[in-house]
Design a protein around this motif. Structure first.
Motif, PDB file in Angstrom:
ATOM      1  N   TYR A  99       4.173   1.755   7.406  1.00  0.00           N
ATOM      2  CA  TYR A  99       5.127   1.105   8.313  1.00  0.00           C
ATOM      3  C   TYR A  99       6.245   2.083   8.690  1.00  0.00           C
ATOM      4  O   TYR A  99       6.626   2.192   9.863  1.00  0.00           O
ATOM      5  CB  TYR A  99       5.723  -0.142   7.649  1.00  0.00           C
ATOM      6  N   CYS A 151       2.917  -7.156   9.802  1.00  0.00           N
ATOM      7  CA  CYS A 151       3.356  -7.049  11.201  1.00  0.00           C
ATOM      8  C   CYS A 151       2.642  -8.133  12.002  1.00  0.00           C
ATOM      9  O   CYS A 151       1.417  -8.243  11.936  1.00  0.00           O
ATOM     10  CB  CYS A 151       2.989  -5.680  11.779  1.00  0.00           C
ATOM     11  N   ALA A 211       8.211  -7.364  11.592  1.00  0.00           N
ATOM     12  CA  ALA A 211       7.657  -6.648  10.437  1.00  0.00           C
ATOM     13  C   ALA A 211       8.364  -7.234   9.237  1.00  0.00           C
ATOM     14  O   ALA A 211       9.588  -7.150   9.137  1.00  0.00           O
ATOM     15  CB  ALA A 211       7.920  -5.159  10.550  1.00  0.00           C
ATOM     16  N   CYS A 264       4.971  -0.705  16.757  1.00  0.00           N
ATOM     17  CA  CYS A 264       5.916  -0.987  15.680  1.00  0.00           C
ATOM     18  C   CYS A 264       6.806  -2.155  16.098  1.00  0.00           C
ATOM     19  O   CYS A 264       7.523  -2.066  17.085  1.00  0.00           O
ATOM     20  CB  CYS A 264       6.771   0.247  15.388  1.00  0.00           C
ATOM     21  N   TYR A 316       8.932  -6.943   5.428  1.00  0.00           N
ATOM     22  CA  TYR A 316       8.764  -6.078   4.257  1.00  0.00           C
ATOM     23  C   TYR A 316       8.927  -6.931   3.001  1.00  0.00           C
ATOM     24  O   TYR A 316       9.947  -7.588   2.818  1.00  0.00           O
ATOM     25  CB  TYR A 316       9.803  -4.954   4.304  1.00  0.00           C
TER      26      TYR A 316
END
Lengths: 526, 710
Positions: free
Chosen positions: B306, B291, B280, B322, B282
């Protein structure tokens, strides 16, 4: 007609074994052949007038004793009266008439006139019918046993002495198992005149509960508005995986008041269902009650259905009923909490202090070292190593807990390498904003434990601070540790506090007595 | 059609003109058959049948009992009794003992033949129970599902020694490879039975249900979870003992050998790519989170979505939903790296660092000498005793951390970059890296504050999402996790991870490996890349050197460039000698990293030898084609030394490529088989293959796709 037999034969004639009575004497050897089977064969012969005599099949008449018994009741479990020759048909009818007269017409005896094959066909038919009958009854029995065995899963069997012991040890207290966030909004309870069925979600509020049935004791719902008129708030707990209703409550509007409404079972449920759903509807009255709701956060599977139309299907806006769930030991009635079906005012319940509250622990006497001496560890544990000269001190601020009467926690040395003995630990409860010096010296404190000495690593000790009066306001929990005597900090002296719990006083925590169900026993879903 | 070990029952071939089951009879409209293999435990069988008969459905169903040659007459009596008393509902088959799989197969075959309208079978073992709405709920789920759904599975509520196995969440093929969360007590759709799928009758030690589901997965089917179905699994002391004492190793080995394609590393990577479950990223400058596992398959989320996924990963099972590794990096830097085909390589380097350390940080420089594309500087290891640590650089532009570790601490207290505690099980507290990249944005903002802000947002959103608060809703936590490569690859391949290069049968990839960044090695790699591209391959450049010199525009022949200077960055190298030739070696972790980097490719080519030779044996075992170029880039070594070094690993190579007659003769002299040799002429050589008696490189450089087409 008179039917007679020997005294010796009587016992056999009235046994439960299946029997065949053959009229007259068979002529062929095939007909005479007496099969070796569980079937008992008897002969019946007209001896004079309308007098008949029953003998073992094939027994000669001359072998009969002179004294014979007259039969008043027909022999038991006769599968066939067989007349191999039509000539015996008259006797057969006579016997049949006697049978009916002496034995009643409920179980007519089948009679067969004809050859052996016809008899065998009739016997076979009867045998198959009997097999089928036994299979049915056997299956019913097995299913009854299966149901009985299954029911053991859903029940607990505890001797009364043990229940009493649990009560004495205060192990059977209700315990808070789930506490939703604080109420933020409210929702109307839909009015519905009937009892909704399981699939019917339209007329009622449906709230999945974050708990399984085993040990479930009850729920507190937050009443935002108690409603008006002569109506009832109806609640039902369904177990959807097992297709049963656990309990149902009906609370008149005029019993409701703003605040927490405690719905309880008489004892924690022994059922093993994993999925509980609460359904709520209002019956009668002018204005239905309103229940408080709160955010379901990221757990949108626990959203209340239907969601408020003002907030359509948005994940972030998922709301659930504001609730507290209570649990206990399945089947253990909390003796101190119930009297004549009502909860006694001095009943108590246990409320674990949430990790998020414990996690905000902070030092009240500064410490510094090149290794960890203080901090929240995990799973509700706090490390507080004793200092060289003064006691180490930290505080946990506990938000207002209605009816707070006791606070307890566990403390131990959590490093087995620690060789130091008599490390001290203490718990002090004060109002907010009291400093560590006052707490330690006993100024303005609400409750405090004595210093306890920790002498063995990994052996937990319990610190219990009992308040003289129930508190409804926020309090501070001061944690203190010290060395046996001032000096260097010993290696591995990691003193750790954990398992923080509060006891609450039921009468102070709830504004009303607990409501018990109208129907407790498990029933299938309507 | 390959039926594997499936045994067909004789009644599947009834005499001409005969039907097994009259459609006008009771069974004609049966939609679901409950298959109950019976062996032993007669009274418990009665219990299972009792619950099977108690189903509340809006369709007709039948129960098919298969007595698996049980020696106890009571079993037959129970089955016979139930069948006799429920004609048209219960059907009873008594066969010779053949094991659970064969018994289930017999029941399935009977049901398919006897019930023309059959939509599904439900598998009920004779000591389990089902709730009254189970058949209805499972069939409804199958009916609502699309054609790819092969089976519907319930939660497993174990009774006796009680335990609840929460199997909820979206079905994850990746998770199913390493964990069997689908019990046999599931409903199998008609389409899967018609595939035709049956239980493997060779499996008599248990776990045959896992093999069955995996077989379905291999055929393209997936499962769907059904909540509140009411499946109850009897757990007795004896069965717990059997489970505890069962040696799973040979069983799992058997299953994996039965499905080599499914368990191939490229297929596992494809599942992981489909799940988008590895990284992931950011981007503080856009507020978005990407992702993905492979760059071509990305889900973009808002940061709040998220965070929701991250928090839910601790509360509800949803494997792969996740990603387990969180990278903080600006979108502009991410785009720059992606535009130069460097993003996957940089993420992979961070991932290897995360395997050793709680935190990996990287600062970016934009000043580079000459034509260098990128340059790593030495990594710095931070080893602190307390919970706070110091970084040498105050300009962190990229940060990597395991997401679950972060959320565990961020949800409890205010957290900044330097307050992240040391992660249990990790060798180091933090690793600091420095990377110079051509064309890096000059105005990159440090990400420290963004990281602190993210932690704060996690804390705020996590106010009502603490696992302790929802403990009553979480009967167990064994499936609550973010997805990490270590869940899969260690168990299946004895590797800590595998680089998601994206190689597949449809898109074969070759990795050209440079042990050094020497210009002549790079030039050779470029030339070879063009040759391979002509033959239908896509090519990645993997360099184990610290710097890579590649003029602008020359990198285009490589669809990805992975620079992983392991010893310089993360640990240290050492040297061994093979018949007098020094051979550089990696330590254990670096070897694992290097093999993990290359394991997903169809073909790996060692361009300049060196340390690369030491990796080829392991790659060959992972079904990677291994090639060595000899004498094209090792200018600093004598030819004999080059050949000697390669000879040490000759068995590990599929092919060895030489560019002139001298080296070819030397190779033969060192005992390399002629069949293995390939000829790819040096720039200045124009000898024909026939003259040398070896095959050319290009004839065998054809990509698998082209070969298939041929």
């Amino acid at each position: 007609m008179v039917l007679r037999s020997t005294g010796n034969l009587l016992r056999q004639l009235y046994s439960a074994d299946p029997k065949v009575i053959v009229l007259g004497c068979p002529e062929t050897s095939a007909a005479r052949a007496r099969p070796a089977s569980a079937l008992h064969w008897y002969g019946c012969k007209l001896v004079e007038g309308d007098h008949y005599v029953l003998t073992d099949y094939g027994q000669a008449e001359s072998a009969l004793p002179p004294a014979l018994c007259t039969l008043e009741i027909p022999p038991t479990n006769i599968w066939a009266l067989w007349a191999p020759h039509p000539i015996e048909e008259h006797s057969l009818h006579a016997l049949q008439a006697w049978w009916k007269k002496a034995g009643g017409s409920e179980t007519p005896v089948p009679y067969i006139v004809g050859n052996r094959a016809e008899l065998d066909a009739a016997l076979l038919e009867r045998a198959l019918r009997e097999t089928s009958r036994f299979q049915h009854s056997n299956q019913l029995l097995m299913r009854d046993l299966a149901a009985l065995r299954e029911s053991w899963t859903h029940h607990v069997r505890i001797p009364p002495e043990l229940e009493e012991l649990f009560a004495t040890l205060r192990m059977g207290r209700p315990r808070l198992v789930f506490n939703s966030p604080l109420p933020g909004a409210d929702v109307d309870v839909p009015a519905y005149p009937m009892e909704p069925d399981a699939s019917d979600t339209e007329p009622c509020l449906s709230q999945r509960l974050p708990s399984s049935a085993r040990g479930w004791l009850g729920i507190d719902l937050h009443i935002a508005d108690p409603g008006r008129g002569a109506g009832c708030l109806c609640a039902r707990i369904e177990a959807s995986d097992t297709g049963t209703v656990l309990a149902q409550w009906r609370v008149p509007f005029d019993l409701l008041c703003k605040g927490w409404l405690p719905l309880r079972l008489p004892s924690p449920s022994p059922c093993t269902s994993r999925s509980l759903t609460l359904k709520l509807w209002a019956n009668g009255g002018e204005v239905a009650p309103r229940l408080s709701t709160c955010s379901a956060g990221v757990m949108h599977e626990y959203r209340l259905a239907p969601q408020s139309p003002a907030r359509p299907d948005e994940r972030d806006a998922a709301t659930m009923l504001a609730m507290k769930l209570w649990g206990g030991l399945p089947g253990i009635r909390s003796l101190s909490s119930e009297e004549n079906g009502e909860f006694r005012p001095d009943a108590e319940a246990t409320v674990p202090i949430p990790d998020t509250v414990v996690g905000k622990v902070h030092l009240t006497r500064e410490q510094s070292a090149t290794y960890p001496v203080f901090g929240y560890i995990e799973q509700g544990k706090v490390l507080l190593r004793p200092l060289k000269t003064t006691s180490s001190a930290a505080v946990i601020s506990l938000p207002a807990t209605p009816g707070l009467i006791e606070i307890s926690c566990e403390v131990m040395i959590d490093d087995k390498r620690c060789q130091t003995r008599r490390l001290g630990a203490r718990l002090v409860v004060t109002p907010h904003e009291i400093g560590p010096d006052d707490a330690e010296s006993g100024q303005n404190v609400l409750a405090a434990t004595e210093w306890i000495e920790l002498n063995e690593p990994l052996a937990p000790s319990r610190l219990v601070a009992r308040l003289p009066l129930a508190q409804n306001r926020p309090v501070d929990l001061h944690l203190l540790t010290r060395l046996p005597e001032p000096g260097p900090i010993p290696p591995h002296g990691r003193v750790v506090f954990g398992r923080f719990e509060a006891e609450i006083h039921a009468a102070s925590a709830w504004g009303m007595a607990a409501v018990l169900p109208v129907a407790e026993r498990r029933t299938a879903l309507p | 059609m390959n039926m594997g070990n499936v045994q067909r029952e004789p009644w599947l071939c009834p005499p001409a003109g005969e039907r097994l089951h009259d459609p006008s009879s009771d069974g004609a409209d049966v939609k679901v058959a409950v298959i109950v293999p019976a062996y032993g435990q007669p009274s418990l069988t009665a219990e299972a049948l009792h619950t099977a008969l108690g189903q509340v459905t809006d369709f007709n169903y039948a129960v098919v009992i298969v007595n698996d040659g049980c020696p106890h007459p009571e079993t037959d009596e129970v089955c016979q009794t139930f069948a006799a008393t429920c004609p048209g509902r219960i059907f009873y088959l008594h066969k010779r003992n053949g094991g659970l799989s064969a018994a289930r197969n017999s029941g399935i075959d009977f049901a398919l033949a006897a019930f023309p309208d059959l939509e599904a079978v439900y598998l009920l073992d004779c000591d389990n129970r089902i709730g009254p709405h189970l058949l209805q709920r499972l069939l409804t789920a199958l009916r609502k599902a699309d054609a790819s759904i092969g089976w519907a599975y319930p939660d497993v509520d174990k009774f006796g020694f009680a335990e609840f196995a929460d199997t909820s969440g979206p079905y994850s093929p990746l998770e199913h490879l390493f964990r069997n969360f689908c019990e046999a007590g599931s409903m199998v759709s008609r389409r899967m039975l018609d595939a035709p799928l049956r239980f493997d009758t060779e499996m008599r030690q248990g776990v045959e249900d896992w093999e069955f589901w995996l077989h379905g997965l291999e055929r393209g089917f997936r499962g769907v979870h059904v909540a509140d179905a009411g499946f109850a699994y009897r757990r007795r002391g004896e069965s717990m003992l059997v489970a505890a004492e069962r040696d799973f190793t040979p069983i799992l080995r058997y299953i994996r050998n039965r499905h080599p394609r499914l368990f191939g590393i490229r297929n596992v990577l494809a599942f992981e790519t489909e799940a988008r479950s590895r990284y992931a990223i950011y981007h503080p400058d856009t507020g978005l989170v990407r992702c993905f596992t492979g760059e071509n398959n990305v889900t973009t989320l808002t940061v709040s979505d998220y965070i929701t996924r991250l928090l839910r990963a601790r509360l509800r099972p949803a494997y792969g939903h996740c990603p387990g590794q969180l990278v903080v990096m600006s979108n502009s830097l991410c785009e720059t790296l992606a535009a130069q085909s460097l993003l996957a390589g940089v993420l992979w380097t961070l991932e290897r660092g995360l395997a050793r350390s709680a935190l990996v940080t990287c600062s970016i420089r934009d000043r580079l000498h000459d034509d260098r594309l990128l340059a790593w500087s030495d990594g710095t290891i931070v080893q602190e005793q307390t919970d706070r640590f110091r970084l040498t650089s105050n300009q962190t532009h990229i940060l990597a951390v395991e997401a679950s570790f972060l959320v565990e601490h961020a949800s409890l207290r205010a957290l900044d970059l330097l307050a992240l505690p040391r992660q249990p099980g990790k060798r180091h507290h933090a690793i600091e890296l420095e990377l110079a990249v051509r064309g890096a944005p000059a105005d990159l903002e440090p990400i420290d504050e963004a990281f602190t802000g993210l932690c704060r947002d996690i804390a705020v959103a996590g106010g009502g999402a603490n696992p302790a608060d929802w403990k009553s809703a979480m009967p167990n936590t064994y499936r609550l996790q973010t997805a990490l490569p270590r869940d899969v690859y260690p168990e299946l391949f004895n590797l800590s991870s595998a680089f998601a290069c994206g190689s597949s049968d449809a898109r074969p990839l070759a990795a050209l490996v440079l042990a050094s960044g020497a210009p002549e090695s790079v030039a050779t790699a470029e030339r070879l890349a063009l040759t391979l591209i002509e033959a239908g391959w896509q090519v990645h450049l993997v360099t184990l050197a610290r710097e890579l010199t590649l003029a602008p525009g020359r990198a285009k022949c490589f669809s990805q460039i992975i620079a992983l200077p392991l010893p310089e960055l993360l640990s240290r190298t050492w040297t061994r000698s093979y018949q007098g030739t020094p051979m550089p070696c990696f330590d254990h972790l670096d070897t694992d990293d290097a093999i993990s980097t290359l394991a997903g490719y169809h073909r790996v080519v060692s361009v300049d030898g060196g340390v690369t030779h030491t990796l080829m044996g392991a790659l060959r075992r992972l079904k990677v084609e291994t090639w060595a170029l000899l004498g094209y880039g090792e200018r600093h070594q004598a030819t004999s030394q080059t050949v000697n070094a390669c000879a040490a690993f000759e068995q590990a190579y599929t092919h060895i490529v030489v560019g002139n007659a001298e080296r070819l003769r030397l190779c033969r002299a060192f005992g390399m088989p002629s069949a293995k040799m390939r000829y790819w002429p040096d720039r200045n050589t124009d000898l024909e293959c026939e003259e040398l008696g070896v095959k050319p490189l290009i004839a065998h450089a054809t990509a698998p796709k082209s070969r298939q087409a041929a």
